[in-house]
Design an enzyme around this catalytic site. Structure first.
Site, PDB file in Angstrom:
ATOM      1  N   GLU A  65       4.181  -7.481  65.179  1.00 22.05           N
ATOM      2  CA  GLU A  65       3.111  -8.201  64.479  1.00 22.05           C
ATOM      3  C   GLU A  65       3.562  -9.617  64.129  1.00 22.05           C
ATOM      4  OE1 GLU A  65       4.351  -5.204  63.855  1.00 22.05           O
ATOM      5  OE2 GLU A  65       2.952  -3.915  62.781  1.00 22.05           O
ATOM      6  N   CYS A 124       9.422  -7.738  63.907  1.00 23.21           N
ATOM      7  CA  CYS A 124       8.381  -6.799  64.325  1.00 23.21           C
ATOM      8  C   CYS A 124       7.411  -7.450  65.310  1.00 23.21           C
ATOM      9  CB  CYS A 124       7.586  -6.319  63.112  1.00 23.21           C
ATOM     10  SG  CYS A 124       8.447  -5.103  62.108  1.00 23.21           S
TER      11      CYS A 124
HETATM   12  N1  THU Z   1       8.349  -2.178  64.265  1.00 30.79           N
HETATM   13  C1  THU Z   1       7.368  -3.083  64.580  1.00 30.79           C
HETATM   14  O1  THU Z   1       7.511  -3.881  65.509  1.00 30.79           O
HETATM   15  N2  THU Z   1       6.232  -3.075  63.818  1.00 30.79           N
HETATM   16  C2  THU Z   1       5.994  -2.220  62.791  1.00 30.79           C
HETATM   17  O2  THU Z   1       4.984  -2.348  62.112  1.00 30.79           O
HETATM   18  C3  THU Z   1       6.934  -1.124  62.530  1.00 30.79           C
HETATM   19  C4  THU Z   1       8.253  -1.229  63.176  1.00 30.79           C
HETATM   20  C5  THU Z   1       9.596  -2.198  65.049  1.00 30.79           C
HETATM   21  C6  THU Z   1      10.802  -2.713  64.302  1.00 30.79           C
HETATM   22  C7  THU Z   1      11.936  -2.092  65.050  1.00 30.79           C
HETATM   23  O3  THU Z   1      12.253  -2.937  66.145  1.00 30.79           O
HETATM   24  C8  THU Z   1      11.349  -0.799  65.607  1.00 30.79           C
HETATM   25  O4  THU Z   1       9.942  -0.909  65.470  1.00 30.79           O
HETATM   26  C9  THU Z   1      11.828   0.448  64.862  1.00 30.79           C
HETATM   27  O5  THU Z   1      11.650   0.310  63.500  1.00 30.79           O
END
Ligand code: THU
Length: 134
Positions: A58, A56
Protein backbone atom coordinates in the site's frame (compact mmCIF):
# COMPACT_ATOMS: atom_id res chain seq x y z
CA UNK A 1 -20.57 3.61 -12.16
CA UNK A 2 -17.17 3.86 -10.53
CA UNK A 3 -14.44 5.41 -12.68
CA UNK A 4 -12.40 2.24 -12.10
CA UNK A 5 -13.90 -1.18 -11.43
CA UNK A 6 -12.34 -3.48 -8.81
CA UNK A 7 -11.51 -5.97 -11.59
CA UNK A 8 -9.14 -3.43 -13.11
CA UNK A 9 -7.51 -2.83 -9.73
CA UNK A 10 -7.12 -6.57 -9.27
CA UNK A 11 -5.27 -6.81 -12.55
CA UNK A 12 -2.93 -3.96 -11.59
CA UNK A 13 -2.36 -5.42 -8.11
CA UNK A 14 -1.55 -8.83 -9.60
CA UNK A 15 1.04 -7.32 -11.91
CA UNK A 16 2.67 -5.47 -9.01
CA UNK A 17 2.49 -8.51 -6.74
CA UNK A 18 4.48 -10.49 -9.30
CA UNK A 19 7.34 -8.06 -8.71
CA UNK A 20 7.18 -8.12 -4.91
CA UNK A 21 10.51 -8.34 -3.12
CA UNK A 22 9.64 -10.67 -0.26
CA UNK A 23 12.59 -13.02 0.26
CA UNK A 24 12.19 -13.00 4.06
CA UNK A 25 8.49 -13.51 4.68
CA UNK A 26 7.84 -15.08 1.29
CA UNK A 27 4.47 -13.38 1.48
CA UNK A 28 3.93 -11.38 -1.68
CA UNK A 29 1.50 -8.48 -1.60
CA UNK A 30 0.17 -6.26 -4.37
CA UNK A 31 -1.91 -3.14 -3.98
CA UNK A 32 -3.61 -0.92 -6.52
CA UNK A 33 -5.57 2.26 -5.98
CA UNK A 34 -7.78 4.43 -8.13
CA UNK A 35 -8.15 8.19 -7.86
CA UNK A 36 -11.59 9.77 -8.37
CA UNK A 37 -10.57 10.81 -11.91
CA UNK A 38 -9.73 7.21 -12.81
CA UNK A 39 -5.97 7.05 -12.54
CA UNK A 40 -4.55 3.78 -11.23
CA UNK A 41 -1.35 3.33 -9.20
CA UNK A 42 0.09 0.07 -7.95
CA UNK A 43 2.74 -1.10 -5.53
CA UNK A 44 4.18 -4.23 -3.97
CA UNK A 45 5.89 -5.02 -0.70
CA UNK A 46 9.62 -4.37 -0.71
CA UNK A 47 11.33 -6.19 2.12
CA UNK A 48 14.81 -5.45 3.40
CA UNK A 49 17.61 -7.45 5.04
CA UNK A 50 17.24 -4.95 7.87
CA UNK A 51 13.69 -6.15 8.48
CA UNK A 52 12.03 -2.95 9.81
CA UNK A 53 13.15 -1.07 6.71
CA UNK A 54 10.77 -3.08 4.53
CA UNK A 55 7.70 -1.37 3.11
CA UNK A 56 4.16 -2.54 2.45
CA UNK A 57 2.47 -2.74 -0.94
CA UNK A 58 0.00 0.00 0.00
CA UNK A 59 2.87 2.36 0.81
CA UNK A 60 4.28 1.82 -2.67
CA UNK A 61 0.97 2.50 -4.38
CA UNK A 62 0.41 5.63 -2.31
CA UNK A 63 3.92 6.90 -3.03
CA UNK A 64 3.34 6.44 -6.77
CA UNK A 65 0.06 8.36 -6.52
CA UNK A 66 1.63 11.26 -4.63
CA UNK A 67 4.63 11.40 -6.95
CA UNK A 68 2.21 11.76 -9.88
CA UNK A 69 0.54 14.71 -8.17
CA UNK A 70 -2.67 13.01 -7.05
CA UNK A 71 -3.94 13.22 -3.49
CA UNK A 72 -7.20 11.30 -3.23
CA UNK A 73 -7.99 7.59 -3.07
CA UNK A 74 -11.43 6.52 -4.30
CA UNK A 75 -10.78 2.78 -4.13
CA UNK A 76 -7.83 0.70 -2.98
CA UNK A 77 -7.42 -3.03 -3.40
CA UNK A 78 -4.96 -5.19 -1.48
CA UNK A 79 -4.04 -8.64 -2.73
CA UNK A 80 -2.35 -11.13 -0.43
CA UNK A 81 -0.58 -14.36 -1.14
CA UNK A 82 -2.76 -17.45 -1.24
CA UNK A 83 -6.52 -17.90 -1.08
CA UNK A 84 -7.10 -16.01 2.15
CA UNK A 85 -7.98 -12.36 1.73
CA UNK A 86 -5.73 -9.74 3.24
CA UNK A 87 -6.79 -6.55 4.95
CA UNK A 88 -4.34 -3.67 5.27
CA UNK A 89 -2.10 -3.64 8.34
CA UNK A 90 -2.66 -0.97 10.98
CA UNK A 91 0.08 1.28 9.63
CA UNK A 92 -1.36 1.10 6.13
CA UNK A 93 -4.87 1.92 7.35
CA UNK A 94 -3.40 5.15 8.66
CA UNK A 95 -1.48 5.72 5.44
CA UNK A 96 -4.70 5.33 3.44
CA UNK A 97 -6.51 7.61 5.89
CA UNK A 98 -4.29 10.52 4.89
CA UNK A 99 -5.77 10.45 1.36
CA UNK A 100 -9.19 8.93 2.03
CA UNK A 101 -12.58 10.55 1.71
CA UNK A 102 -15.76 9.43 3.42
CA UNK A 103 -16.54 7.17 0.49
CA UNK A 104 -13.17 5.48 0.11
CA UNK A 105 -13.56 1.73 -0.43
CA UNK A 106 -11.00 -0.87 0.59
CA UNK A 107 -11.22 -4.14 -1.34
CA UNK A 108 -9.70 -7.19 0.33
CA UNK A 109 -8.57 -9.75 -2.23
CA UNK A 110 -7.11 -13.23 -2.33
CA UNK A 111 -5.93 -15.29 -5.26
CA UNK A 112 -9.49 -15.79 -6.51
CA UNK A 113 -10.31 -12.10 -6.48
CA UNK A 114 -12.11 -9.61 -4.23
CA UNK A 115 -13.46 -11.32 -1.14
CA UNK A 116 -14.79 -8.40 0.86
CA UNK A 117 -15.18 -4.65 0.52
CA UNK A 118 -15.01 -2.23 3.45
CA UNK A 119 -15.07 1.48 3.88
CA UNK A 120 -11.94 2.86 5.46
CA UNK A 121 -14.06 4.02 8.39
CA UNK A 122 -14.99 0.40 9.09
CA UNK A 123 -11.32 -0.56 9.21
CA UNK A 124 -10.13 2.50 11.10
CA UNK A 125 -12.96 4.00 13.14
CA UNK A 126 -12.53 7.19 15.17
CA UNK A 127 -9.38 7.87 13.19
CA UNK A 128 -6.91 10.72 13.39
CA UNK A 129 -6.50 12.63 10.14
CA UNK A 130 -5.40 15.85 8.49
CA UNK A 131 -8.47 17.68 9.78
CA UNK A 132 -7.16 17.47 13.31
CA UNK A 133 -4.22 19.66 12.38
CA UNK A 134 -6.19 22.23 10.42
N1 THU B 1 2.35 -6.49 4.01
C1 THU B 1 1.88 -5.58 3.09
O1 THU B 1 2.52 -5.33 2.07
N2 THU B 1 0.69 -4.96 3.36
C2 THU B 1 -0.07 -5.20 4.46
O2 THU B 1 -1.07 -4.53 4.66
C3 THU B 1 0.30 -6.28 5.38
C4 THU B 1 1.66 -6.82 5.25
C5 THU B 1 3.65 -7.14 3.76
C6 THU B 1 4.76 -6.69 4.67
C7 THU B 1 5.71 -7.85 4.62
O3 THU B 1 6.55 -7.67 3.49
C8 THU B 1 4.81 -9.05 4.35
O4 THU B 1 3.56 -8.52 3.94
C9 THU B 1 4.60 -9.93 5.58
O5 THU B 1 4.19 -9.18 6.67
Amino acid sequence: MRPVEPAQLLQAARAAQANAHAPYSRYRVGAALATPDGRVFAGCNVENAAYPSGTCAEAGAIAAMVAAGAREIADILVLGDGPQRITPCGNCRQRIREFASAATRVHAAGAQGVRQTFTLDELLPFSFGPGHLA
